[in-house]
Motif scaffolding. Sequence first.
Motif, PDB file in Angstrom:
ATOM      1  N   GLU A  49       0.115  68.862  30.205  1.00  0.00           N
ATOM      2  CA  GLU A  49       0.826  69.640  31.224  1.00  0.00           C
ATOM      3  C   GLU A  49       1.146  68.703  32.379  1.00  0.00           C
ATOM      4  O   GLU A  49       0.244  68.144  33.000  1.00  0.00           O
ATOM      5  CB  GLU A  49      -0.024  70.798  31.773  1.00  0.00           C
ATOM      6  CG  GLU A  49      -0.445  71.818  30.753  1.00  0.00           C
ATOM      7  CD  GLU A  49      -1.865  71.630  30.260  1.00  0.00           C
ATOM      8  OE1 GLU A  49      -2.251  72.302  29.293  1.00  0.00           O
ATOM      9  OE2 GLU A  49      -2.597  70.787  30.837  1.00  0.00           O
ATOM     10  N   PRO A  84       4.163  72.386  30.360  1.00  0.00           N
ATOM     11  CA  PRO A  84       3.647  71.925  29.078  1.00  0.00           C
ATOM     12  C   PRO A  84       4.661  70.977  28.423  1.00  0.00           C
ATOM     13  O   PRO A  84       5.871  71.223  28.467  1.00  0.00           O
ATOM     14  CB  PRO A  84       3.476  73.212  28.264  1.00  0.00           C
ATOM     15  CG  PRO A  84       3.349  74.289  29.288  1.00  0.00           C
ATOM     16  CD  PRO A  84       4.257  73.857  30.404  1.00  0.00           C
ATOM     17  N   THR A 135      -3.965  77.167  31.424  1.00  0.00           N
ATOM     18  CA  THR A 135      -3.516  76.077  30.557  1.00  0.00           C
ATOM     19  C   THR A 135      -4.063  76.234  29.138  1.00  0.00           C
ATOM     20  O   THR A 135      -3.368  75.934  28.169  1.00  0.00           O
ATOM     21  CB  THR A 135      -3.902  74.703  31.122  1.00  0.00           C
ATOM     22  OG1 THR A 135      -5.327  74.633  31.284  1.00  0.00           O
ATOM     23  CG2 THR A 135      -3.213  74.457  32.452  1.00  0.00           C
TER      24      THR A 135
END
Length: 195
Positions: free
Chosen positions: A156, A189, A108
């Motif tokens: 996310e 995302p 991430t």
Amino acid sequence: MPRLTIRPSGPPEFDAVLPMCVEAFADEAVSAWVEPEPERRHERTRELFTSSLRAAVDAGQLVVAFLPGGEPVAGSVWADLDGAPPVPELPDDDRPVSRRLFAVLSATGSRHPAVPHVYLSAMAALPRHRGHGAGAAILRYGLDRARDRGLPVYLEASTPRNQRFYARHGFQDHGEPVRLPDGGPVLQPMWHGTQ
């Protein structure tokens, strides 16, 4: 649902908000993948959350929904970032939980926008309070704060349901999904320009 008070949690409230956050986040898709054993998940979530949650509370980044009597029922972490977060260090232990947490943070972190933004890193409500507006109230509060400061918001989404929820509040997909290894959840995302 009774009228909620939405505000950052203060350091004196840490002992009250920690158990709420552990219960609220323990069955979230990423938490369930990091610790797949249900009987150990609450303990592991508490272990993983305690220091990061204390830092979030101390920094005024944990926004909580409180019932009129002061009971916390939902929480979210909003962190200001100048760009991508620092790359995490490879854990020095070989536990699967540590490796999976490292995989989440690495995957991430590399996808963050390179501009200043607010990162909504986590949001959840207690199971018995889900679907009653606490999440939407927290999201509106956080978006208003970001808008007042002229900052966009990045997150996310960990499930298709969450993705639809955020889309209803003006978030748009931001690039390709992040696919966690070993059958982990697919994270989408998302970006909100807060105009």
